[in-house]
Design a protein around this motif. Structure first.
Motif, short mmCIF file in Angstrom:
data_model
loop_
_atom_site.label_atom_id
_atom_site.label_comp_id
_atom_site.label_asym_id
_atom_site.label_seq_id
_atom_site.Cartn_x
_atom_site.Cartn_y
_atom_site.Cartn_z
N MET A 1 65.00 37.96 43.72
CA MET A 1 64.12 37.54 44.85
C MET A 1 63.04 38.42 45.36
SD MET A 1 64.45 34.91 46.65
CE MET A 1 64.71 34.06 48.08
N LEU A 2 63.53 39.62 45.17
CA LEU A 2 62.31 40.54 45.39
C LEU A 2 61.26 40.63 44.62
CD1 LEU A 2 61.50 43.05 47.55
CD2 LEU A 2 62.92 44.44 45.94
N VAL A 3 61.84 40.55 43.02
CA VAL A 3 60.65 40.53 42.06
C VAL A 3 59.72 39.36 41.89
CG1 VAL A 3 60.54 40.23 39.70
CG2 VAL A 3 62.46 41.73 40.49
N GLU A 4 60.37 38.16 42.44
CA GLU A 4 59.67 36.97 42.48
C GLU A 4 58.59 37.17 43.63
OE1 GLU A 4 62.31 33.60 43.27
OE2 GLU A 4 63.07 33.58 41.19
N LYS A 5 58.95 37.77 44.90
CA LYS A 5 57.79 38.06 45.91
C LYS A 5 56.76 38.95 45.53
CE LYS A 5 60.60 36.88 50.02
NZ LYS A 5 61.23 37.44 51.45
N ARG A 6 57.33 40.01 44.68
CA ARG A 6 56.24 41.12 44.22
C ARG A 6 55.32 40.10 43.44
NH1 ARG A 6 59.02 46.55 43.07
NH2 ARG A 6 59.11 47.56 45.40
N PHE A 7 55.66 39.42 42.52
CA PHE A 7 55.05 38.60 41.45
C PHE A 7 54.29 37.73 42.15
CE2 PHE A 7 54.41 35.21 38.52
CZ PHE A 7 53.70 35.82 37.46
N SER A 8 54.58 36.79 43.16
CA SER A 8 53.83 36.02 43.78
C SER A 8 52.82 36.72 44.63
CB SER A 8 54.60 35.30 45.10
OG SER A 8 55.65 34.51 44.36
N GLY A 9 53.22 37.91 45.19
CA GLY A 9 51.82 38.61 46.04
C GLY A 9 51.04 39.19 45.09
N LEU A 10 51.32 39.68 43.73
CA LEU A 10 50.59 40.05 42.70
C LEU A 10 49.46 38.98 42.44
CD1 LEU A 10 49.58 42.38 40.85
CD2 LEU A 10 51.15 41.90 39.38
N LEU A 11 50.11 37.70 42.04
CA LEU A 11 49.38 36.77 41.66
C LEU A 11 48.31 36.15 42.65
CD1 LEU A 11 49.03 34.64 39.29
CD2 LEU A 11 50.79 33.19 40.29
N ILE A 12 48.82 36.09 43.87
CA ILE A 12 47.85 35.65 44.93
C ILE A 12 47.04 36.82 45.21
CG2 ILE A 12 47.56 35.48 47.42
CD1 ILE A 12 50.58 34.05 47.24
N GLY A 13 46.96 37.97 44.90
CA GLY A 13 46.10 39.04 44.70
C GLY A 13 45.04 38.99 43.91
N LEU A 15 44.07 36.42 42.15
CA LEU A 15 43.53 35.01 42.38
C LEU A 15 42.63 35.36 43.60
CD1 LEU A 15 46.30 32.21 42.30
CD2 LEU A 15 44.41 32.44 40.81
N LEU A 16 42.81 36.20 44.49
CA LEU A 16 41.74 36.32 45.36
C LEU A 16 40.66 37.01 44.95
CD1 LEU A 16 43.98 37.18 48.84
CD2 LEU A 16 42.22 35.21 48.53
N VAL A 17 41.03 38.12 43.98
CA VAL A 17 40.00 39.24 43.51
C VAL A 17 39.09 38.21 42.52
CG1 VAL A 17 39.49 41.07 41.81
CG2 VAL A 17 41.26 41.08 43.63
N TRP A 18 39.99 37.26 41.57
CA TRP A 18 38.95 36.49 40.90
C TRP A 18 38.13 35.53 41.74
CZ3 TRP A 18 39.30 31.07 40.79
CH2 TRP A 18 38.37 30.50 39.70
N ALA A 19 38.65 35.18 42.69
CA ALA A 19 37.64 34.07 43.54
C ALA A 19 36.44 34.77 44.17
CB ALA A 19 38.49 33.33 44.44
N VAL A 20 36.75 35.92 44.63
CA VAL A 20 35.68 36.93 45.16
C VAL A 20 34.69 37.22 43.90
CG1 VAL A 20 34.98 39.17 46.29
CG2 VAL A 20 37.04 37.90 47.21
N LEU A 21 35.09 37.58 42.92
CA LEU A 21 34.30 37.94 41.64
C LEU A 21 33.43 36.65 41.35
CD1 LEU A 21 36.20 40.42 39.61
CD2 LEU A 21 34.16 40.94 41.00
#
Length: 154
Positions: A1-13, A15-21
């Motif tokens: 569960m903790l790994v999934e949350k970290r992965f989701s957080g990393l993926l969202i981060g 995506l946000l960096v990609w969207a800004v760039l």
């Protein structure tokens, strides 16, 4: 569960960096495009393309197709750019005496050879006499002008 949350957080981060760039790059290229478009429009309004022909009256016709001139040029200024021209000014404007050494030839007061200019009329498909003196007519983009050494007789 903790790994999934970290992965989701990393993926969202990511995506946000990609969207800004991606948004930044899109804005940059949009502004560059707008700048180049304004430059092109200002240059295209500053230069015109004209076809000019010279019929020397002996079977020789010399064409200067797709010639570039500054906007606001006259028939006379275009001609003097392309050829050696002798002219004088009269009551009605410039009067052409010679083009490339071919001089007017007045035989009598009723007959002679002189230079006249014609403007191609696209709607009728024929050449019309120039409506005013060559120094008075402002050429337009796409005009076709023919100078002709003509024989006249009254």
């Amino acid at each position: 569960m903790l790994v999934e949350k970290r992965f989701s957080g990393l993926l969202i981060g990511l995506l946000l960096v990609w969207a800004v760039l991606a948004s930044s790059m899109a804005a940059y290229y949009y502004f560059e495009y707008s700048s180049m478009k304004r430059l092109y429009e200002s240059l295209s309004n500053a230069v015109i393309i004209v076809n000019i022909g010279i019929d020397y009256g002996n079977g020789t016709i010399r064409w200067f197709n797709n010639s570039l001139f500054p906007a606001g040029s006259t028939v006379l200024s275009a001609l003097t750019t392309l050829c050696k021209v002798e002219y004088t000014y009269g009551d009605y404007g410039a009067y052409i005496i010679a083009i490339d050494g071919v001089k007017e030839n007045i035989i009598s007061k009723n007959e002679g050879y002189s230079w006249m200019w014609f403007l191609y009329n696209a709607s009728s498909g024929r050449l019309d006499y120039g409506p005013v003196a060559a120094d008075k007519y402002i050429i337009s983009n796409g005009d076709t002008i023919l100078w002709r050494y003509v024989h006249w007789k009254f």
